[in-house]
Scaffold this active site. Structure first.
Site, PDB file in Angstrom:
ATOM      1  N   ILE A 195       0.771  -1.331  -0.061  1.00 20.18           N
ATOM      2  CA  ILE A 195       0.120  -0.003  -0.051  1.00 20.18           C
ATOM      3  C   ILE A 195       0.822   1.061  -0.079  1.00 20.18           C
ATOM      4  O   ILE A 195       0.618   2.337  -0.903  1.00 20.18           O
ATOM      5  CB  ILE A 195      -0.787  -0.059   1.248  1.00 20.18           C
ATOM      6  CG1 ILE A 195      -1.700  -1.258   1.221  1.00 20.18           C
ATOM      7  CG2 ILE A 195      -1.724   1.326   1.189  1.00 20.18           C
ATOM      8  CD1 ILE A 195      -2.541  -1.377   0.212  1.00 20.18           C
ATOM      9  N   CYS A 201       7.878  -0.927   8.247  1.00 17.59           N
ATOM     10  CA  CYS A 201       7.076  -0.934   6.922  1.00 17.59           C
ATOM     11  C   CYS A 201       8.045  -1.445   6.072  1.00 17.59           C
ATOM     12  O   CYS A 201       8.708  -0.695   5.483  1.00 17.59           O
ATOM     13  CB  CYS A 201       6.311   0.328   6.683  1.00 17.59           C
ATOM     14  SG  CYS A 201       5.310  -0.039   5.136  1.00 17.59           S
ATOM     15  N   GLY A 206      -0.600 -12.917   6.849  1.00 19.37           N
ATOM     16  CA  GLY A 206      -1.302 -14.176   6.736  1.00 19.37           C
ATOM     17  C   GLY A 206      -0.805 -15.243   7.425  1.00 19.37           C
ATOM     18  O   GLY A 206       0.352 -15.463   7.865  1.00 19.37           O
TER      19      GLY A 206
HETATM   20  C1  LIG Z   1      -3.215  -4.341   3.680  1.00 13.51           C
HETATM   21  C2  LIG Z   1      -2.252  -3.956   4.674  1.00 13.51           C
HETATM   22  C3  LIG Z   1      -1.826  -2.730   5.304  1.00 13.51           C
HETATM   23  C4  LIG Z   1      -0.879  -2.714   6.375  1.00 13.51           C
HETATM   24  N1  LIG Z   1      -0.530  -1.402   6.864  1.00 13.51           N
HETATM   25  C5  LIG Z   1       0.049  -1.278   7.865  1.00 13.51           C
HETATM   26  C6  LIG Z   1       0.312  -0.008   8.428  1.00 13.51           C
HETATM   27  O1  LIG Z   1      -0.163   1.218   7.855  1.00 13.51           O
HETATM   28  N2  LIG Z   1       1.255   0.091   9.684  1.00 13.51           N
HETATM   29  C7  LIG Z   1       1.553  -0.894  10.244  1.00 13.51           C
HETATM   30  O2  LIG Z   1       2.504  -1.091  11.196  1.00 13.51           O
HETATM   31  N3  LIG Z   1       1.276  -2.270   9.917  1.00 13.51           N
HETATM   32  C8  LIG Z   1       0.552  -2.395   8.581  1.00 13.51           C
HETATM   33  N4  LIG Z   1       0.245  -3.698   8.040  1.00 13.51           N
HETATM   34  C9  LIG Z   1       0.785  -4.812   8.773  1.00 13.51           C
HETATM   35  C10 LIG Z   1      -0.309  -5.286   9.829  1.00 13.51           C
HETATM   36  O3  LIG Z   1      -0.562  -4.420  10.691  1.00 13.51           O
HETATM   37  C11 LIG Z   1       0.257  -6.747  10.483  1.00 13.51           C
HETATM   38  O4  LIG Z   1       1.341  -6.434  11.190  1.00 13.51           O
HETATM   39  C12 LIG Z   1       0.518  -7.639   9.694  1.00 13.51           C
HETATM   40  O5  LIG Z   1      -0.042  -7.758   8.554  1.00 13.51           O
HETATM   41  C13 LIG Z   1       0.812  -9.181  10.340  1.00 13.51           C
HETATM   42  O6  LIG Z   1      -0.538  -9.597  10.706  1.00 13.51           O
HETATM   43  P1  LIG Z   1      -1.585 -10.398   9.920  1.00 13.51           P
HETATM   44  O7  LIG Z   1      -0.851 -11.863   9.449  1.00 13.51           O
HETATM   45  O8  LIG Z   1      -2.532 -11.052  10.989  1.00 13.51           O
HETATM   46  O9  LIG Z   1      -1.935  -9.775   8.665  1.00 13.51           O
HETATM   47  C14 LIG Z   1      -0.457  -3.747   7.213  1.00 13.51           C
HETATM   48  C15 LIG Z   1      -0.689  -5.188   6.778  1.00 13.51           C
HETATM   49  C16 LIG Z   1      -1.756  -5.174   5.546  1.00 13.51           C
HETATM   50  C17 LIG Z   1      -2.203  -6.613   5.109  1.00 13.51           C
END
Ligand SMILES: Cc1cc2nc3c(=O)[nH]c(=O)nc-3n(C[C@H](O)[C@H](O)[C@H](O)COP(=O)(O)O)c2cc1C
Ligand SMILES: Cc1cc2nc3c(=O)[nH]c(=O)nc-3n(C[C@H](O)[C@H](O)[C@H](O)COP(=O)(O)OP(=O)(O)OC[C@H]3O[C@@H](n4cnc5c(N)ncnc54)[C@H](O)[C@@H]3O)c2cc1C
Ligand SMILES: Cc1cc2nc3c(=O)[nH]c(=O)nc-3n(C[C@H](O)[C@H](O)[C@H](O)COP(=O)(O)OP(=O)(O)OC[C@H]3O[C@@H](n4cnc5c(N)ncnc54)[C@H](O)[C@@H]3O)c2cc1C
Ligand SMILES: Cc1cc2nc3c(=O)[nH]c(=O)nc-3n(C[C@H](O)[C@H](O)[C@H](O)COP(=O)(O)O)c2cc1C
Ligand code: FES
Ligand code: FES
Lengths: 267, 311, 311, 267
Positions: free
Chosen positions: B78, B137, B224
């Site tokens: 993003i 990030c 994921g």
């Molecule tokens: C579409 C998307 C946007 C994300 N944007 C941010 C963000 O702006 N700031 C941040 O610290 N993490 C961001 N993340 C990371 C998530 O907060 C999380 O740390 C990461 O996806 C792992 O968790 P999950 O496996 O449950 O998705 C983003 C993740 C996704 C998938």
């Protein structure tokens, strides 16, 4: 916007590789407006984390249906569903098409599964208009008969000439434009592949009429939270200025003149 | 410690001084700024909301395609698109302040100064419970991951933020480190009140037909279920290395993965990608934890945290 | 460069001085010592065989459970069980020498001396084409990953091996690094003839019923499709950073993933976990690459290597 | 050992939660010996990387079958297969049971799906013997009738006492031992949960007879390459010495006296 477990009520072949999948989802069905979509969690899809977006083709009482063909693993898994199976549906999503303007002639232009997004519009429009629909052969002319039943004029284009105009749907449209358009200002409602959308944006500009384009983009959340599905939209000023719109929440339909085309788009 | 009647376990706990009614948050970037999901679930049932990353100025983010499903997860690039501090406060804080749950604002910058500066501004915004400092990030060229990948740089950012705000601060660390304990200790020593683990993994996919990267940004972040077992290992290591609480995320799809994180040592968890699969995931996780505690006769979720048995 | 008739692309290439009939190997630890799969596929069609890691002395490895399926992959904690140098040479080299394809022996040790010592012994063993130096195993307490996670230690091991053998040497690096280019350059500078990327990721799973780790070794290594996109990113970065060829592995399940690696800059690939899913995977990958080259009018696989388009 | 795409020929409920899945796989069927297993790649199992091992229950002409119940995602996906679907089968794997010794009385002891591993042994044994089979109720007494049809004596044990001995299968066996064993030396062939295997190893030791135990362990390759499925096996000397054996290739059947039990085992 609702999240519902929906039970499959019917699953039938339509034409060519297309199938119609109907499922009962009272709240979504009741609120659906033309051009909206539903985000489906396909059952038995292993570790797939994303839902799959589909235009709502019909909404009737408590049942909605989608029109789809198998293009990848999600749609392949959809194809295995049978009456009584359940799926999770999130919808209705997006803003859909505006109501056709009074006085203008609604002209629908569909490529591929694009007819799915346009059917409800035709069904619910106050005045009848024309549908341009294309395909490679007559077997691809999805649902043309249904629009005729609604009293709409259908202009078909097939690449092999097996029905209607021989060539692309835009070719048929260009002929019709040349032949004088009738005496009303057309208002275009378009759903189909990116190439068709851009071609129709060009024509609308040339004719100085409105064209409402329904756009496809790979989607995450479907509700405007993840910013995956964005599209550049022109700002009135300064020249060249733009902002992102979310196709899932601010679209999927945009007025052609607002769209800032990118040279590299997915979907 | 309260001793609730059997069958109604206590899910509440405090993390970084924030009182949570339950340990289940929604992860930054996967839940927008709150209103997007408000029609679908009752936000007031969540442990906390962590909003999408905010920077001082508005940010356009990356061109599209920005997302791609891959086996066991998704790639996103993003690029931290956001409306910037002022517009965020004006447009979203009224809504967020109306919620009865804590709000954690995720912030990021391109320089150490920007981080400090932004933290100072949030200090004056009523309704913010804590700041999550994104130094991990994978999707921006400057800043982001470059800070989090080096314990000294991470400490510099965290110290700068520490000096600029009285709010609890929660650095969010990257998963691609060879020494998580060292990185976590650096964050703690620099003044972190809690630590968020993990952000998405730097990753990449190529379209073999065109021989181009599929994401416009070339690389993206993997999130994921695919990353869950790696995240559990990192959370376990970090929890052993520091005293401050850990907020764990990575591949939570249901209660099981959240409970794993808690047993491994996390005090709270956040649901990310699974919000896209099922917007009700976080609520399912909360109820699942409640059921698990009840079934196992564990009175409070605090008794679960770090309860891994090795012998 | 040969220009074969259209429709029969050239799959051969040389990596680290070893001539390969095609770029598809089987990865260490997933294919035993060769005979295990000999009844199922024609081993002579492979690009090369990389055998399970060998140490000087026999090694018992870890207690069970040693393996667990997880979303998109599996965790293993075999712990480098192997018969040791002498028994390997006596029991398996006669069979392996009978094959018409190159043999790459994967070696490991607990000290820098053991690595050098073992490399010197293999120098005298006929039929060995190259040594893959495992400095990235997540499953042993000493040695293994500790060497690979620090560029200086990695360089020390590689230099020691370099001095002990005339065979081509191929260090195998870990994926959990924040700076793959630096690690790859350190390996190159220390005398690597090629670099293998990546080993499995340190990871962990907990049984929430018993609150114990599922693997007896507590942690294990994650392999399979789950890690593929991370591996592609690391291979791409390493290939840009060094001149020596890269042998890529991580989540290859069919021709697509292998072709992605080649486009990203790998000169060869190895199939690991997918040998368990389908023992014929490597052969499918070979035929898939052949078909892809033919369809796309690419005369040689060498034209595919590093052909990623960014503009 | 062969890798074959097999077509499902039959899929039927057997008893309780158990189903029998039959599929055509000429080469595997031809070579199967009692106690061997087949490693199945379950179709439509998303991103699952591992096959699932099952004892070969029957082998008849070109068809083999397995007896299974749904315990997890692989077996749940198996349960959805229908006649005509294909799966990939790798087998026959392992060494299976030895031929019962001449003069000894073959005594089969089965828990749960353990009967699956024992049926072919009974079918092909030169002399008939006794099957001890247990379950929680009569509905769990899998396939007892099939062994009777082969002319084997069947001793059933049910925990609710709805058929045969009330209690565990080992209880029934202990009674039978106390009642004199007949006049032949028993040779045990056992397949079932770990607890049953250990209990039978103890009894065999006490009686000073042989017991062949078929072991379960989570498997990777199934062919002896990955070293996931290992079991500690005693070495003749020095005392306490042991080596790993691979259950998939060196087993799954081991003589009870050779097994060095671990306090923590999977499966
Ligand atoms: C579409 C998307 C946007 C994300 N944007 C941010 C963000 O702006 N700031 C941040 O610290 N993490 C961001 N993340 C990371 C998530 O907060 C999380 O740390 C990461 O996806 C792992 O968790 P999950 O496996 O449950 O998705 C983003 C993740 C996704 C998938
Ligand atoms: C608003 C909207 C309406 C749509 N309406 C219809 C419809 O009425 N009928 C129909 O057949 N298709 C429709 N599509 C396209 C449909 O979403 C895709 O065909 C479907 O997602 C493909 O999934 P798959 O798993 O089979 O393909 P895969 O290629 O395996 O999917 C992989 C990923 O890419 C995404 N994806 C692949 N193709 C598309 C695409 N064209 N658009 C968006 N995402 C894609 C998938 O959702 C998934 O995340 C619509 C798309 C959008 C955005
Ligand atoms: C030699 C051998 C013979 C077997 N014969 C039979 C039989 O005839 N009938 C029958 O119903 N079952 C049999 N099993 C057990 C069967 O393999 C498991 O029930 C099955 O693998 C479970 O898969 P799942 O995906 O449904 O379960 P999940 O729990 O979702 O599986 C997750 C992982 O664990 C493994 N696993 C889970 N349980 C077992 C188990 N008990 N043994 C080995 N691996 C396991 C799976 O293979 C998979 O890798 C046998 C196992 C072995 C080793
Ligand atoms: C069961 C198993 C055993 C392994 N043993 C070794 C080993 O002995 N030496 C080594 O360098 N890598 C070993 N590996 C790592 C693989 O060679 C490979 O690097 C890794 O699995 C990633 O590839 P994949 O995703 O295709 O499996 C092992 C992997 C597995 C799954
Ligand atoms: S799909 Fe998430 S914002 Fe549109
Ligand atoms: S399952 Fe691989 S050695 Fe037995």
């Amino acid at each position: 916007m609702h999240l519902e477990n929906a039970s499959v009520t019917q699953h039938r072949p339509v034409a060519g590789a297309y199938r119609e999948l109907s499922f009962e989802t009272t709240r979504i069905a009741r609120e659906t407006r033309p051009g909206q979509f539903v985000h489906i969690r396909v059952p038995n899809l292993g570790e797939s984390v994303l839902r799959r977006p589909f235009s709502i083709y019909r909404a009737d009482g408590a049942v909605i249906s989608i029109l789809y063909k198998e293009v990848g693993k999600g749609t392949r898994a959809l194809a295995r569903l049978a009456r009584g199976d359940t799926l999770s549906a999130l919808g209705p999503l997006g803003n859909g098409f505006p109501t056709p303007a009074d006085g203008a002639l609604p002209v629908l232009v569909a490529g591929g599964y694009g007819v799915a997004a346009l059917y409800l519009l035709a069904e619910r429009a106050r005045s009848k208009g024309v549908l341009f629909v294309g395909g490679s052969g007559r077997q691809d002319l999805l649902c043309a008969g249904d629009f005729e039943k609604l009293g709409w004029q259908v202009v078909a284009a097939t690449e092999d000439g097996s029905q209607g105009f021989k060539g692309r749907v835009t070719g048929a449209l260009d002929e019709w434009v040349k032949s004088g358009l009738g005496n009303r200002t057309p208002e275009f409602f378009v759903c189909g592949p990116m190439g068709l959308l851009r071609a129709m944006a060009d024509r609308a500009k040339a004719l100085n009429v409105r064209a409402w384009l329904s756009m496809d983009r790979h989607m995450g959340c479907g509700v405007g939270a993840c910013l995956a599905c964005v599209q550049r939209i022109r700002l009135p000023s300064p020249p060249g200025a733009w902002k992102w719109a979310r196709i899932c929440r601010d679209g999927p339909v945009f007025e052609a003149g607002d769209i800032l085309w990118d040279d590299r788009e997915d979907g | 410690m309260t001793n609730p009647a059997a069958g109604s376990p206590d899910l509440s706990l405090a993390v970084a001084g924030i009182r949570l009614q339950n340990p289940v948050m929604v992860a930054s970037g996967t839940f927008g700024y709150g209103p997007e999901f408000a029609e679908l679930i009752d936000l007031n049932r969540l442990g906390a909301i962590v909003v999408k990353g905010i920077s001082i100025e508005p940010e356009k983010g990356n061109p599209t395609p920005r997302m791609l499903e891959v086996p066991g997860g998704l790639l996103n690039a993003i690029g931290l698109q956001n409306p910037g501090f002022e517009k965020f406060v004006a447009e979203y804080m009224p809504f967020l302040r109306g919620l009865r749950i804590p709000l954690i604002v995720n912030i990021w910058g391109r320089t150490i100064e920007q981080y400090g500066n932004l933290a100072a501004r949030f200090d004056a915004v009523p309704g913010v419970s804590a700041l999550e400092i994104n130094i991990s990030c994978p999707n921006i060229k400057q800043g982001g991951l470059t800070f989090g990948s080096d314990p000294r740089l991470a400490a510099a950012v965290i110290s700068a933020v520490r000096k600029s705000t009285r709010l609890p601060i929660i650095p969010k660390l990257p998963p691609n480190t060879s020494d998580m304990p060292a990185l976590a200790r650096a964050a703690e020593d620099a003044g972190a009140n809690a630590i968020s683990l993990v952000n998405s993994f730097p990753a990449m996919a190529i379209d073999i037909r065109t021989r181009r990267p599929i994401l416009a940004n070339i690389t993206g972040g993997l999130s994921g279920p695919a990353i869950h077992t790696i995240a559990v290992k990192l959370v376990w290591e970090a929890a052993k290395a520091v005293r401050v609480p850990i907020i764990a995320m990575g591949g939570i799809a249901g209660p099981e993965e959240a409970i794993e994180f808690l047993i491994a040592g996390a005090s709270a968890v956040a649901v990310g990608t699974a919000n896209f699969t099922d917007p009700a995931t976080a609520l399912r996780v909360i109820e699942g934890i409640r059921g698990y505690l009840a079934e196992n006769g564990i009175p409070s979720v605090r008794d679960l945290v770090g309860s891994l048995r090795l012998t």
